[in-house]
Write a protein that holds these residues in place. Structure first.
Motif, PDB file in Angstrom:
ATOM      1  N   PRO A  13      19.983-106.825  16.734  1.00  0.00           N
ATOM      2  CA  PRO A  13      20.918-107.243  16.025  1.00  0.00           C
ATOM      3  C   PRO A  13      22.876-107.175  16.202  1.00  0.00           C
ATOM      4  O   PRO A  13      22.441-105.362  16.559  1.00  0.00           O
ATOM      5  N   PRO A  14      23.688-106.946  16.006  1.00  0.00           N
ATOM      6  CA  PRO A  14      24.762-106.400  16.574  1.00  0.00           C
ATOM      7  C   PRO A  14      24.773-105.353  14.987  1.00  0.00           C
ATOM      8  O   PRO A  14      24.470-105.236  14.227  1.00  0.00           O
ATOM      9  N   SER A  15      25.669-104.311  15.231  1.00  0.00           N
ATOM     10  CA  SER A  15      26.101-103.466  14.377  1.00  0.00           C
ATOM     11  C   SER A  15      26.353-104.471  13.240  1.00  0.00           C
ATOM     12  O   SER A  15      27.320-105.437  12.827  1.00  0.00           O
ATOM     13  N   GLY A  16      25.998-103.961  11.715  1.00  0.00           N
ATOM     14  CA  GLY A  16      26.062-103.746  10.528  1.00  0.00           C
ATOM     15  C   GLY A  16      28.013-103.377  10.489  1.00  0.00           C
ATOM     16  O   GLY A  16      28.631-104.196   9.223  1.00  0.00           O
ATOM     17  N   ILE A  17      27.985-102.307  10.722  1.00  0.00           N
ATOM     18  CA  ILE A  17      29.529-102.083  10.511  1.00  0.00           C
ATOM     19  C   ILE A  17      29.941-102.094  11.174  1.00  0.00           C
ATOM     20  O   ILE A  17      31.584-102.691  10.687  1.00  0.00           O
ATOM     21  N   ARG A  18      30.032-102.706  12.757  1.00  0.00           N
ATOM     22  CA  ARG A  18      31.649-104.079  13.189  1.00  0.00           C
ATOM     23  C   ARG A  18      31.369-105.040  12.697  1.00  0.00           C
ATOM     24  O   ARG A  18      32.939-105.796  12.762  1.00  0.00           O
ATOM     25  N   LYS A  19      30.455-105.735  12.159  1.00  0.00           N
ATOM     26  CA  LYS A  19      31.022-106.782  11.288  1.00  0.00           C
ATOM     27  C   LYS A  19      31.263-106.633  10.502  1.00  0.00           C
ATOM     28  O   LYS A  19      32.746-107.438   9.436  1.00  0.00           O
ATOM     29  N   PHE A  20      31.708-105.905  10.113  1.00  0.00           N
ATOM     30  CA  PHE A  20      33.226-105.325   8.193  1.00  0.00           C
ATOM     31  C   PHE A  20      33.937-105.293   8.776  1.00  0.00           C
ATOM     32  O   PHE A  20      35.117-105.700   8.412  1.00  0.00           O
ATOM     33  N   PHE A  21      34.122-104.150  10.382  1.00  0.00           N
ATOM     34  CA  PHE A  21      35.828-103.621  10.535  1.00  0.00           C
ATOM     35  C   PHE A  21      36.598-105.271  11.272  1.00  0.00           C
ATOM     36  O   PHE A  21      37.389-105.162  10.996  1.00  0.00           O
ATOM     37  N   ASP A  29      45.737-107.274   3.925  1.00  0.00           N
ATOM     38  CA  ASP A  29      45.943-107.085   2.165  1.00  0.00           C
ATOM     39  C   ASP A  29      43.967-106.261   2.105  1.00  0.00           C
ATOM     40  O   ASP A  29      44.371-105.899   0.578  1.00  0.00           O
ATOM     41  N   ILE A  30      43.018-106.232   3.022  1.00  0.00           N
ATOM     42  CA  ILE A  30      42.589-105.748   2.779  1.00  0.00           C
ATOM     43  C   ILE A  30      42.263-104.087   3.354  1.00  0.00           C
ATOM     44  O   ILE A  30      43.124-103.622   4.646  1.00  0.00           O
ATOM     45  N   ILE A  31      41.567-103.061   2.513  1.00  0.00           N
ATOM     46  CA  ILE A  31      41.591-102.093   2.690  1.00  0.00           C
ATOM     47  C   ILE A  31      40.166-101.520   3.051  1.00  0.00           C
ATOM     48  O   ILE A  31      39.503-102.223   2.244  1.00  0.00           O
ATOM     49  N   SER A  32      39.841-100.561   3.916  1.00  0.00           N
ATOM     50  CA  SER A  32      38.705-100.416   4.767  1.00  0.00           C
ATOM     51  C   SER A  32      39.128 -98.326   4.175  1.00  0.00           C
ATOM     52  O   SER A  32      38.863 -97.538   4.841  1.00  0.00           O
ATOM     53  N   LEU A  33      37.251 -98.672   4.042  1.00  0.00           N
ATOM     54  CA  LEU A  33      36.640 -97.522   3.865  1.00  0.00           C
ATOM     55  C   LEU A  33      35.165 -97.560   4.435  1.00  0.00           C
ATOM     56  O   LEU A  33      34.821 -97.158   4.697  1.00  0.00           O
ATOM     57  N   ALA A 342      37.398-108.611  -3.818  1.00  0.00           N
ATOM     58  CA  ALA A 342      38.627-107.603  -4.476  1.00  0.00           C
ATOM     59  C   ALA A 342      39.599-106.875  -3.210  1.00  0.00           C
ATOM     60  O   ALA A 342      40.358-105.292  -3.126  1.00  0.00           O
ATOM     61  N   LYS A 343      39.402-107.061  -2.018  1.00  0.00           N
ATOM     62  CA  LYS A 343      40.175-106.552  -0.668  1.00  0.00           C
ATOM     63  C   LYS A 343      39.546-105.602  -0.058  1.00  0.00           C
ATOM     64  O   LYS A 343      40.341-104.333   0.157  1.00  0.00           O
ATOM     65  N   VAL A 344      38.163-104.885  -0.605  1.00  0.00           N
ATOM     66  CA  VAL A 344      38.267-103.460   0.148  1.00  0.00           C
ATOM     67  C   VAL A 344      37.355-103.700   0.574  1.00  0.00           C
ATOM     68  O   VAL A 344      35.839-104.597   0.529  1.00  0.00           O
ATOM     69  N   ALA A 345      37.006-102.946   1.767  1.00  0.00           N
ATOM     70  CA  ALA A 345      35.824-102.861   2.818  1.00  0.00           C
ATOM     71  C   ALA A 345      35.021-101.599   3.140  1.00  0.00           C
ATOM     72  O   ALA A 345      36.069-100.306   2.727  1.00  0.00           O
ATOM     73  N   ILE A 372      42.924 -93.746  -3.791  1.00  0.00           N
ATOM     74  CA  ILE A 372      42.980 -93.756  -5.321  1.00  0.00           C
ATOM     75  C   ILE A 372      43.263 -95.466  -5.489  1.00  0.00           C
ATOM     76  O   ILE A 372      42.388 -96.646  -6.253  1.00  0.00           O
ATOM     77  N   GLU A 373      43.795 -95.731  -4.463  1.00  0.00           N
ATOM     78  CA  GLU A 373      44.131 -97.924  -4.766  1.00  0.00           C
ATOM     79  C   GLU A 373      42.370 -98.162  -4.712  1.00  0.00           C
ATOM     80  O   GLU A 373      42.258 -99.619  -5.583  1.00  0.00           O
ATOM     81  N   ALA A 374      41.509 -98.091  -3.629  1.00  0.00           N
ATOM     82  CA  ALA A 374      40.414 -98.864  -3.700  1.00  0.00           C
ATOM     83  C   ALA A 374      39.572 -98.271  -4.484  1.00  0.00           C
ATOM     84  O   ALA A 374      38.797 -99.379  -5.234  1.00  0.00           O
ATOM     85  N   ILE A 375      40.012 -97.361  -4.957  1.00  0.00           N
ATOM     86  CA  ILE A 375      38.579 -96.525  -5.773  1.00  0.00           C
ATOM     87  C   ILE A 375      39.106 -98.041  -7.528  1.00  0.00           C
ATOM     88  O   ILE A 375      38.392 -97.767  -7.962  1.00  0.00           O
ATOM     89  N   ASP A 376      40.019 -97.902  -7.567  1.00  0.00           N
ATOM     90  CA  ASP A 376      40.664 -98.713  -8.534  1.00  0.00           C
ATOM     91  C   ASP A 376      40.305 -99.773  -8.292  1.00  0.00           C
ATOM     92  O   ASP A 376      39.606-100.579  -9.423  1.00  0.00           O
TER      93      ASP A 376
END
Length: 385
Positions: A13-21, A29-33, A342-345, A372-376
């Motif tokens: 399978p392809p990388s599960g991380i890269r799918k979200f990246f 408008d997405i904040i990526s963690l 919530a637009k957080v990755a 801070i914004e991501a956890i809010d």
């Protein structure tokens, strides 16, 4: 054209991380963690060393194993920092990132059917690379109640007559767990009793916060049994340079060198110059970056607990691995909904193997304002659930 593909590769399978990246890259408008990459630029003097090298016309091949000066510096660094001695001439190999070093080690050692133990949750590349090399990946689950330490009884339970290699990575991606000297002693005893080779991925060795890193190779009798893998990506903010290395017994390093010289010839010359500068003059900047990560670590763990999300305290790397099991959602469901609502990755924990379900990985290698914004946003999302 899929009929032409090797089934082994086609079915990985392809990388599960890269799918979200990739999803993040398509939206502003997405904040990526999600991505484990320092938000710092490579320190200027390291970049400058590479620029000057190019200006002087140093664009030729280097020795296959890497510049001798760099191998010597790596050897000195490992001895001074972790008390592990290596001979630069035949026990150190400079690679294209730590990932190539892991691939070379497995291809040099694995015979089809060999079982390779992997402490999990773990870096997502280990199992696929084991399969590509012809081996059989066998996960060993670690748990939050143990601070994600590898327990000897869990290792023993997975050993069979086909077991050949144990892969460990501490400080851990994704959990932030670490191992002390006392934690390693029984693991070393098992490795000796069962004649195992240990691949120790120590790419986050410099990123520990409350106690110093202990290299598995530093334990009595483990140096020649261990392939120590590391690199410059995390500690020196050099991810795009793709500079890594492997150290170990000369017989194993020579075998890895054969594959390396036929596949990539050598690591990029200008990157090797930059890596040498990092080891010679980059420790102060490295320490400042580590202190910044430590501040963010405390902020993230405290903030998750404030919003009612259980989060063990990571002692290394730059990841938090909070539990989302109380929400009733699977890791993938939580990550998908968090992204869209919530637009957080973040990365769902199940992609990291055994023990990952019920968790998400959040990198705190981002600015304080973003964290801070991501956890809010995560807090609001969890309250709505």
């Amino acid at each position: 054209m899929s009929g032409y593909l090797a089934p082994l590769v086609r079915d990985i399978p392809p990388s599960g991380i890269r799918k979200f990246f990739d999803l993040v890259s398509a939206s502003k408008d997405i904040i990526s963690l999600g991505v484990g990459e320092p938000d710092f630029s490579t320190p200027w003097h390291i970049r400058e060393a590479a620029v000057y090298s190019l200006e002087r016309g140093n664009t030729k091949y280097t020795p296959n194993a890497g510049l001798y000066e760099l191998r010597e510096a790596i050897s000195e660094y490992l001895y001074d920092s972790f008390q592990v001695p290596y001979e630069p001439s035949d026990e150190v190999l400079v690679t294209v990132g730590g990932s190539e070093a892991i691939d070379l080690a497995l291809r040099a050692l694995v015979v089809p059917g060999d079982e390779i133990l992997i402490a999990e949750p773990s870096y997502i590349s280990y199992s696929p690379i084991v399969r590509i090399s012809g081996g059989v990946p066998i996960g060993i689950e670690t748990f939050a109640k143990d601070d994600f330490k590898l327990k000897p009884e869990a290792v023993k339970a997975r050993i069979t007559p086909k077991t050949k290699i144990l892969i460990v990575s501490y400080p851990s991606n994704p959990t932030g767990g670490i191992m002390s000297y006392e934690d390693w002693v029984p693991i070393a005893k098992i490795a000796e009793e069962h004649d195992l080779i240990v691949i120790s991925d120590e790419i986050y060795a410099e990123l520990t916060f409350e106690q110093n890193h202990v290299s598995f190779a530093s334990l009595p009798g483990m140096r020649d049994r261990t392939i120590l893998v590391s690199g410059f990506s995390k500690a020196f903010a050099m991810t795009g340079w793709r500079m890594g290395y492997a150290c170990g017994h000369s017989d194993i390093i020579k075998a890895m060198l054969k594959i390396h010289q036929y596949t990539v010839m050598c690591a990029p010359a200008m990157g090797q110059v930059a890596a040498l500068e990092a080891l010679r003059n980059g420790m102060e900047e490295k320490d400042r970056m580590v202190e910044s990560y430590n501040q963010r670590r405390r902020l993230v763990v405290h903030s998750f607990r404030e919003i009612g999300v259980q989060c063990h305290e990571p002692q290394g790397a730059f990841y938090a691995f909070p539990s989302i099991s109380s929400t009733g959602l699977s890791s993938d469901e939580f990550a998908q909904r968090l992204l869209h609502e919530a637009k957080v990755a973040v990365v769902p924990g199940d992609v990291f193997g055994l023990g990952g379900e019920g968790f998400i990985r959040c990198s705190y290698a981002y600015s304080v304002n973003q964290l801070i914004e991501a956890i809010d946003r995560i807090g609001n999302f969890v309250r709505k659930l």
